[in-house]
Design a protein around this motif. Structure first.
Motif, PDB file in Angstrom:
ATOM      1  N   GLY A  69       0.772  -0.878   0.400  1.00 40.97           N
ATOM      2  CA  GLY A  69       0.204   0.313   0.256  1.00 40.97           C
ATOM      3  C   GLY A  69       0.520   0.988   0.632  1.00 40.97           C
ATOM      4  N   TRP A  70      -0.252   2.551  -0.855  1.00 35.04           N
ATOM      5  CA  TRP A  70       0.316   3.982  -0.295  1.00 35.04           C
ATOM      6  C   TRP A  70       0.322   4.228   0.686  1.00 35.04           C
ATOM      7  N   PHE A  71       0.545   5.061   1.194  1.00 40.21           N
ATOM      8  CA  PHE A  71       0.300   6.401   2.346  1.00 40.21           C
ATOM      9  C   PHE A  71       0.578   7.926   2.063  1.00 40.21           C
ATOM     10  N   ARG A  72      -0.148   8.619   3.099  1.00 43.86           N
ATOM     11  CA  ARG A  72       0.662   9.652   2.959  1.00 43.86           C
ATOM     12  C   ARG A  72       0.417  10.914   4.079  1.00 43.86           C
ATOM     13  N   GLN A  73       1.342  11.567   4.489  1.00 47.36           N
ATOM     14  CA  GLN A  73       1.141  12.561   5.470  1.00 47.36           C
ATOM     15  C   GLN A  73       1.753  13.399   5.145  1.00 47.36           C
ATOM     16  N   ALA A  74       0.328  14.606   5.393  1.00 49.40           N
ATOM     17  CA  ALA A  74       1.197  16.112   5.013  1.00 49.40           C
ATOM     18  C   ALA A  74       1.044  16.595   6.637  1.00 49.40           C
ATOM     19  N   PRO A  75       1.829  17.968   6.591  1.00 49.24           N
ATOM     20  CA  PRO A  75       2.060  18.337   7.844  1.00 49.24           C
ATOM     21  C   PRO A  75       1.246  18.638   8.811  1.00 49.24           C
TER      22      PRO A  75
ATOM     23  N   VAL B  39      -3.548   5.739   0.741  1.00 51.60           N
ATOM     24  CA  VAL B  39      -4.095   6.228  -0.264  1.00 51.60           C
ATOM     25  C   VAL B  39      -4.525   5.129  -1.871  1.00 51.60           C
ATOM     26  N   ALA B  40      -3.411   4.614  -1.523  1.00 53.49           N
ATOM     27  CA  ALA B  40      -3.728   3.396  -2.852  1.00 53.49           C
ATOM     28  C   ALA B  40      -2.847   1.834  -2.328  1.00 53.49           C
ATOM     29  N   VAL B  41      -3.869   0.707  -2.738  1.00 54.11           N
ATOM     30  CA  VAL B  41      -2.914  -0.981  -1.890  1.00 54.11           C
ATOM     31  C   VAL B  41      -3.492  -1.673  -3.844  1.00 54.11           C
ATOM     32  N   ILE B  42      -2.736  -2.406  -3.172  1.00 54.50           N
ATOM     33  CA  ILE B  42      -2.548  -3.406  -4.822  1.00 54.50           C
ATOM     34  C   ILE B  42      -2.507  -4.667  -4.057  1.00 54.50           C
ATOM     35  N   ARG B  43      -3.327  -6.069  -4.704  1.00 53.10           N
ATOM     36  CA  ARG B  43      -2.063  -7.286  -3.969  1.00 53.10           C
ATOM     37  C   ARG B  43      -1.105  -7.228  -4.651  1.00 53.10           C
ATOM     38  N   TRP B  44      -0.289  -8.445  -3.835  1.00 52.86           N
ATOM     39  CA  TRP B  44       0.614  -8.924  -3.960  1.00 52.86           C
ATOM     40  C   TRP B  44       0.705  -9.623  -5.763  1.00 52.86           C
ATOM     41  N   SER B  45      -0.412 -10.587  -5.156  1.00 51.29           N
ATOM     42  CA  SER B  45      -0.387 -10.280  -7.080  1.00 51.29           C
ATOM     43  C   SER B  45      -0.672  -9.903  -8.318  1.00 51.29           C
ATOM     44  N   GLY B  46      -0.539  -8.197  -8.253  1.00 48.89           N
ATOM     45  CA  GLY B  46      -1.912  -7.372  -9.182  1.00 48.89           C
ATOM     46  C   GLY B  46      -2.650  -7.903  -9.204  1.00 48.89           C
ATOM     47  N   SER B  47      -3.808  -8.875  -8.747  1.00 50.50           N
ATOM     48  CA  SER B  47      -4.656  -9.201  -9.069  1.00 50.50           C
ATOM     49  C   SER B  47      -6.249  -8.461  -8.507  1.00 50.50           C
ATOM     50  N   ARG B  48      -5.478  -7.221  -7.615  1.00 50.38           N
ATOM     51  CA  ARG B  48      -7.198  -6.468  -7.511  1.00 50.38           C
ATOM     52  C   ARG B  48      -5.956  -5.513  -6.874  1.00 50.38           C
TER      53      ARG B  48
ATOM     54  N   ASP C 145      -1.746  17.565  -2.737  1.00 53.35           N
ATOM     55  CA  ASP C 145      -1.581  16.268  -3.052  1.00 53.35           C
ATOM     56  C   ASP C 145       0.585  15.963  -2.115  1.00 53.35           C
ATOM     57  N   THR C 146       0.349  17.449  -1.361  1.00 55.65           N
ATOM     58  CA  THR C 146       1.667  17.455  -0.816  1.00 55.65           C
ATOM     59  C   THR C 146       1.813  16.731   0.626  1.00 55.65           C
ATOM     60  N   ALA C 147       3.272  15.839   0.285  1.00 58.03           N
ATOM     61  CA  ALA C 147       2.321  14.811   1.947  1.00 58.03           C
ATOM     62  C   ALA C 147       4.203  14.616   1.781  1.00 58.03           C
ATOM     63  N   VAL C 148       4.400  13.379   3.098  1.00 61.91           N
ATOM     64  CA  VAL C 148       5.637  12.376   2.632  1.00 61.91           C
ATOM     65  C   VAL C 148       4.718  11.280   2.548  1.00 61.91           C
ATOM     66  N   TYR C 149       5.328  10.522   1.519  1.00 59.75           N
ATOM     67  CA  TYR C 149       4.414   9.396   0.438  1.00 59.75           C
ATOM     68  C   TYR C 149       5.261   8.437   1.394  1.00 59.75           C
ATOM     69  N   TYR C 150       4.532   7.229   1.485  1.00 58.65           N
ATOM     70  CA  TYR C 150       5.132   6.130   2.475  1.00 58.65           C
ATOM     71  C   TYR C 150       4.853   4.517   2.036  1.00 58.65           C
ATOM     72  N   CYS C 151       5.224   4.234   1.409  1.00 58.74           N
ATOM     73  CA  CYS C 151       5.203   2.683   1.300  1.00 58.74           C
ATOM     74  C   CYS C 151       5.169   1.591   1.955  1.00 58.74           C
ATOM     75  N   ALA C 152       3.984   0.609   2.659  1.00 60.79           N
ATOM     76  CA  ALA C 152       4.144  -0.385   2.950  1.00 60.79           C
ATOM     77  C   ALA C 152       3.298  -1.806   2.482  1.00 60.79           C
ATOM     78  N   ALA C 153       3.823  -2.987   3.840  1.00 62.67           N
ATOM     79  CA  ALA C 153       3.969  -4.328   3.197  1.00 62.67           C
ATOM     80  C   ALA C 153       3.003  -4.513   4.163  1.00 62.67           C
TER      81      ALA C 153
ATOM     82  N   TRP D 284       7.313  -0.734   6.380  1.00 67.00           N
ATOM     83  CA  TRP D 284       6.753   0.224   6.348  1.00 67.00           C
ATOM     84  C   TRP D 284       8.398   0.781   5.945  1.00 67.00           C
ATOM     85  N   GLY D 285       8.215   1.265   4.735  1.00 65.27           N
ATOM     86  CA  GLY D 285       9.157   2.541   4.250  1.00 65.27           C
ATOM     87  C   GLY D 285       9.632   3.625   5.299  1.00 65.27           C
ATOM     88  N   GLN D 286      10.786   4.147   5.260  1.00 62.09           N
ATOM     89  CA  GLN D 286      10.846   5.895   5.513  1.00 62.09           C
ATOM     90  C   GLN D 286      10.080   7.435   4.729  1.00 62.09           C
TER      91      GLN D 286
END
Length: 122
Positions: A35-41, A48-57, A90-98, A112-114
């Motif tokens: 998934g992708w998340f974001r955090q504005a000040p 923000v968005a999410v995807i199955r690792w298989s790409g199916s959803r 859309d200005t924010a820090v964007y984080y990747c998550a698994a 979580w990413g940095q």
């Protein structure tokens, strides 16, 4: 363990585009969803968005539906977030998550990413 490293952030004018990448390493075989998340000040982190690792959803927040596209390249263990028609909001820090759980959407994310900064100017 799984390590996530985001890249691709930057500054762009309103209406422009950016593509974020999230490279996963380590025990990626345990992952079901990215998934992708974001955090504005001054604001809470938001989905923000999410995807199955298989790409199916995939699934998107209403605020980005039709403008952002999440995708993945399984061979590169990388998830992307293509962001078009960017707005100052859309200005924010964007984080990747698994997530290692099979829930859809995930009940929680395990890794979580940095984060990477995205700044959209008007």
């Amino acid at each position: 363990q799984v390590q996530l490293v985001e890249s691709g952030g930057g500054s762009v004018q309103a209406g422009g585009s950016l593509r974020l990448s999230c490279a996963a390493s380590g025990r990626t075989s345990i992952l079901y969803t990215m998934g992708w998340f974001r955090q504005a000040p001054g604001k809470a982190r938001e989905f923000v968005a999410v995807i199955r690792w298989s790409g199916s959803r995939t699934h998107y927040a209403d605020s980005v539906q039709g403008r952002f596209t999440i995708s993945r390249d399984a061979g590169k263990n990388t998830v992307y977030l293509q962001m078009n028609h960017l707005k100052p909001a859309d200005t924010a820090v964007y984080y990747c998550a698994a997530a290692g759980n099979t829930n859809w959407p995930p009940s929680e994310y395990d890794f979580w990413g940095q984060g990477t900064q995205v700044t959209v100017s008007s």
